[in-house]
Design an enzyme around this catalytic site. Sequence first.
Site, PDB file in Angstrom:
ATOM      1  N   ILE A 102    -115.842 169.796  62.746  1.00 26.62           N
ATOM      2  CA  ILE A 102    -117.030 170.426  62.107  1.00 26.62           C
ATOM      3  C   ILE A 102    -118.069 169.276  61.378  1.00 26.62           C
ATOM      4  O   ILE A 102    -117.467 168.398  60.609  1.00 26.62           O
ATOM      5  CB  ILE A 102    -116.894 171.501  61.158  1.00 26.62           C
ATOM      6  N   CYS A 103    -119.384 169.465  61.475  1.00 26.76           N
ATOM      7  CA  CYS A 103    -120.325 168.687  60.724  1.00 26.76           C
ATOM      8  C   CYS A 103    -120.284 167.271  61.112  1.00 26.76           C
ATOM      9  O   CYS A 103    -120.448 167.166  62.242  1.00 26.76           O
ATOM     10  CB  CYS A 103    -119.966 168.725  59.175  1.00 26.76           C
ATOM     11  N   ALA A 104    -119.822 166.143  60.409  1.00 29.86           N
ATOM     12  CA  ALA A 104    -119.967 164.791  60.942  1.00 29.86           C
ATOM     13  C   ALA A 104    -118.518 164.525  61.805  1.00 29.86           C
ATOM     14  O   ALA A 104    -118.559 163.317  62.319  1.00 29.86           O
ATOM     15  CB  ALA A 104    -120.116 163.935  60.005  1.00 29.86           C
ATOM     16  N   TYR A 123    -123.537 167.801  63.234  1.00 31.03           N
ATOM     17  CA  TYR A 123    -124.370 167.542  62.091  1.00 31.03           C
ATOM     18  C   TYR A 123    -125.818 167.032  62.543  1.00 31.03           C
ATOM     19  O   TYR A 123    -125.793 165.995  63.246  1.00 31.03           O
ATOM     20  CB  TYR A 123    -123.898 166.829  60.995  1.00 31.03           C
ATOM     21  N   SER A 150    -118.597 172.243  65.510  1.00 32.06           N
ATOM     22  CA  SER A 150    -119.519 173.025  64.753  1.00 32.06           C
ATOM     23  C   SER A 150    -120.433 172.122  64.021  1.00 32.06           C
ATOM     24  O   SER A 150    -120.445 170.877  63.802  1.00 32.06           O
ATOM     25  CB  SER A 150    -118.849 174.046  64.046  1.00 32.06           C
TER      26      SER A 150
END
Length: 186
Positions: A102-104, A123, A150
Amino acid sequence: MSRVCVFLADGFEEVEALTVVDLLRRAEINVTMVSVSDSLQVRGRSNIAVIADELWDDAKPAKSDMLILPGGMPGVTYLEEHEGLRDLLVKFAEEGKEVAAICAAPTILGKLGILKGKKATVYPGAEVMLKGADVVLDKEVVTDGNITTSRGAGTAIPFALRLIEILSGAELADKIGKQIVYSCTE
């Protein structure tokens, strides 16, 4: 019962890691928080100290059903630098075992070539680092085969619920969503 490892390094995004741990544990999934440093105490990006369950050397993450990478900086950098974790991520991907980021953190998967030919998200602004991926920007969570990605802290709940769905079925994911009064918009 499924066994999952969530990897923590100093600078991890607390919301992304702990939301996932909390919701998966509510679903009675065996979740181990694994520190990739030499200490069980790991500090998040907001300087919140968390005590991991195990250190990398003790965790036996290869016996997991799923590996999960939270975002946050510089946590993602430290996860990416961990040779054992990199090797295990590649092995899991090659064997068709579940990997989630998730994210980075999906950038780690991109750099390792794991996302080649797969739909993935990340991200905002880090899309170029998803090497070989078919980047999806209009979904909070993207699952393509054994890889789930995500976008960020604001997508931590739908990300966690998707992981529950993958590991234990849609019915349980829906039940957990209702228990926390979450209504999915996708």
